[in-house]
Scaffold this active site. Sequence first.
Site, short mmCIF file in Angstrom:
data_model
loop_
_atom_site.label_atom_id
_atom_site.label_comp_id
_atom_site.label_asym_id
_atom_site.label_seq_id
_atom_site.Cartn_x
_atom_site.Cartn_y
_atom_site.Cartn_z
N PRO A 1 -9.54 -3.29 -0.61
CA PRO A 1 -9.81 -1.86 -0.65
C PRO A 1 -10.10 -1.27 0.75
O PRO A 1 -9.68 -0.17 1.06
CB PRO A 1 -11.04 -1.76 -1.56
N SER B 1 -8.94 -11.11 12.85
CA SER B 1 -7.82 -11.67 12.07
C SER B 1 -7.50 -13.12 12.46
O SER B 1 -6.83 -13.83 11.72
CB SER B 1 -6.58 -10.79 12.20
N GLU C 1 4.29 -3.82 3.33
CA GLU C 1 4.69 -4.63 4.51
C GLU C 1 4.52 -3.83 5.79
O GLU C 1 5.32 -3.94 6.72
CB GLU C 1 6.15 -5.11 4.37
N ARG D 1 10.35 -8.39 8.14
CA ARG D 1 10.50 -6.96 7.85
C ARG D 1 11.93 -6.53 7.53
O ARG D 1 12.13 -5.64 6.69
CB ARG D 1 9.92 -6.13 9.00
C1 LIG Z 1 3.23 -1.30 -4.91
C2 LIG Z 1 2.51 -2.04 -3.85
C3 LIG Z 1 2.65 -3.42 -3.75
C4 LIG Z 1 1.93 -4.13 -2.78
N1 LIG Z 1 2.01 -5.49 -2.75
C5 LIG Z 1 1.16 -6.18 -1.96
C6 LIG Z 1 1.04 -7.60 -2.08
O1 LIG Z 1 1.74 -8.24 -2.87
N2 LIG Z 1 0.10 -8.24 -1.33
C7 LIG Z 1 -0.70 -7.58 -0.44
O2 LIG Z 1 -1.51 -8.21 0.22
N3 LIG Z 1 -0.58 -6.22 -0.28
C8 LIG Z 1 0.31 -5.52 -1.03
N4 LIG Z 1 0.39 -4.15 -0.93
C9 LIG Z 1 -0.49 -3.46 0.01
C10 LIG Z 1 0.24 -2.75 1.15
O3 LIG Z 1 0.70 -3.67 2.09
C11 LIG Z 1 -0.75 -1.71 1.72
O4 LIG Z 1 -0.84 -0.66 0.77
C12 LIG Z 1 -0.31 -1.18 3.06
O5 LIG Z 1 -0.45 -2.16 4.04
C13 LIG Z 1 -1.13 0.06 3.49
O6 LIG Z 1 -2.49 -0.16 3.35
P1 LIG Z 1 -3.38 0.95 2.60
O7 LIG Z 1 -2.74 1.24 1.31
O8 LIG Z 1 -4.78 0.48 2.59
O9 LIG Z 1 -3.26 2.25 3.50
P2 LIG Z 1 -4.14 2.61 4.79
O10 LIG Z 1 -4.13 1.47 5.74
O11 LIG Z 1 -5.46 3.14 4.36
O12 LIG Z 1 -3.30 3.80 5.40
C14 LIG Z 1 -3.37 5.14 4.91
C15 LIG Z 1 -2.54 6.02 5.83
O13 LIG Z 1 -3.08 5.98 7.18
C16 LIG Z 1 -2.08 5.59 8.10
N5 LIG Z 1 -2.67 4.78 9.16
C17 LIG Z 1 -3.56 3.75 9.07
N6 LIG Z 1 -3.84 3.25 10.28
C18 LIG Z 1 -3.12 3.97 11.18
C19 LIG Z 1 -2.98 3.93 12.58
N7 LIG Z 1 -3.63 3.04 13.34
N8 LIG Z 1 -2.16 4.83 13.18
C20 LIG Z 1 -1.47 5.74 12.43
N9 LIG Z 1 -1.56 5.81 11.08
C21 LIG Z 1 -2.37 4.94 10.47
C22 LIG Z 1 -1.11 4.75 7.26
O14 LIG Z 1 0.17 4.67 7.88
C23 LIG Z 1 -1.09 5.52 5.96
O15 LIG Z 1 -0.22 6.62 6.08
C24 LIG Z 1 1.13 -3.43 -1.86
C25 LIG Z 1 1.02 -2.04 -1.94
C26 LIG Z 1 1.68 -1.35 -2.92
C27 LIG Z 1 1.49 0.15 -3.02
#
Ligand SMILES: Cc1cc2nc3c(=O)[nH]c(=O)nc-3n(C[C@H](O)[C@H](O)[C@H](O)COP(=O)(O)OP(=O)(O)OC[C@H]3O[C@@H](n4cnc5c(N)ncnc54)[C@H](O)[C@@H]3O)c2cc1C
Length: 408
Positions: free
Chosen positions: A132, A184, A388, A267
């Site tokens: 989260p 990390s 990803e 990717r």
């Molecule tokens: C359907 C689905 C399947 C998934 N499957 C997996 C899985 O199998 N395993 C797994 O581990 N994860 C999985 N994910 C997670 C996915 O990789 C993350 O949702 C993704 O990395 C983005 O993280 P977040 O949702 O917390 O968004 P956040 O990191 O909170 O980002 C929110 C917004 O802020 C922007 N942002 C954040 N930081 C910056 C920055 N430094 N500069 C500019 N913009 C920024 C982002 O681009 C985005 O627009 C899945 C997600 C979905 C929706």
Amino acid sequence: MAEFTMELNDEQKEVRDWLHGFAADVIRPAAAEWDEREETPWPVIQEAAKVGIYSLDFYAQQYFDASGLGIPMAMEELFWGDAGIALSIVGTGLAAVGVLANGTEEQIGTWIPQMYGDANDVKVAAFCSSEPDAGSDVASMRTRAVYDEAKDEWVINGTKTWATNGGIANVHVVVAVVDPELGSKGHASFIIPPNTPGLSQGQKFKKHGIRASHTAEVILDQVRVPGSCLLGGKEKLDERLARAREKAKKGGERVKNAAMATFEASRPAVGAMAVGTARAAYEVALEYAQTREQFGRPIIDNQGVAFQLADMRTQIDAARLLVWRASWMAINGKPFTAAEGSMSKLFASETAKKVTGQAIQILGGNGYTREYPVERMHRDAAIYTIFEGTSEIQRLVIARTLSGMPIR
Ligand SMILES: Cc1cc2nc3c(=O)[nH]c(=O)nc-3n(C[C@H](O)[C@H](O)[C@H](O)COP(=O)(O)OP(=O)(O)OC[C@H]3O[C@@H](n4cnc5c(N)ncnc54)[C@H](O)[C@@H]3O)c2cc1C
């Protein structure tokens, strides 16, 4: 090094046509139903297992194709069929790659077969990294793994989110913090064997698109796994942590954000999925524009429509070329000096979002309904710019790679 050619060889064409047949005959007809049901399409995965598409052997064969085009070609065809179902078929691969990349031979031999099961009893696997409070910023991960030396067991506690196949997987691969001081670099991956007490599914998400793919939280409450479940083994982990501590002491390397460092090489596969969805929507739009008549002529007779189709096709082909270039670079061990893997994912995913939206426009009112597949394809396409690594994170990786600057 394989000679560069723009043409697939006979063997590749045969595999492509076989996959296309499966996508057209089995995946596409099931797409609307499983999208509505929002459930894992087990019968389709089983069909894929029966014909050999749902297996490690198949992906290994494509992965080791000397041209690098095996995986992108497979992804494009399956996702052309339907993105949600295709993700249910290839999602296990994420966890399998985690084990292949970090596991010992014994771990690979023990766990990967249990991830896939067999055609009579198919299983899936999940890769759980996101949390989260740790999405793009993977270094903020909180799930903690503590070693219980007396029992040679690891005790894992935390909450994972967005896990594809999370909670329904036979085998989960979980990334956890083993040394919080190292960001990390202090992470390690663990196998959570089937039916391990303490692992449960949290919320299952109701999503905008790829609804046939199961996405859920995974709760880890005092999960105990044997020492043998640490991927790569304890000795290797201790050596890696010692090196990282040494570097941190010298004030050397910045601890990188792992989301940005995630395999540049993986990717392009997501880019190829996006190309598949974009191509599917473009084909529907082209056919519709040729048959739908308004003002006494097919709507494609208007430049306003025809030029949109020309742009759509040009962008899809450009996206595929970026994907193929990055895949060719990866298999040939070329350094990604301009983050070419991220470039391919960025361009292909943005193209899929745009092209599927244009397809809706070309189909007019019909495009806006669930009677036609482009509405679903547009919802599905939105995921490619998020998982990803979001598009913003891809841009960050590219900009940092190009400039050598710690751009924020
Ligand atoms: C359907 C689905 C399947 C998934 N499957 C997996 C899985 O199998 N395993 C797994 O581990 N994860 C999985 N994910 C997670 C996915 O990789 C993350 O949702 C993704 O990395 C983005 O993280 P977040 O949702 O917390 O968004 P956040 O990191 O909170 O980002 C929110 C917004 O802020 C922007 N942002 C954040 N930081 C910056 C920055 N430094 N500069 C500019 N913009 C920024 C982002 O681009 C985005 O627009 C899945 C997600 C979905 C929706």
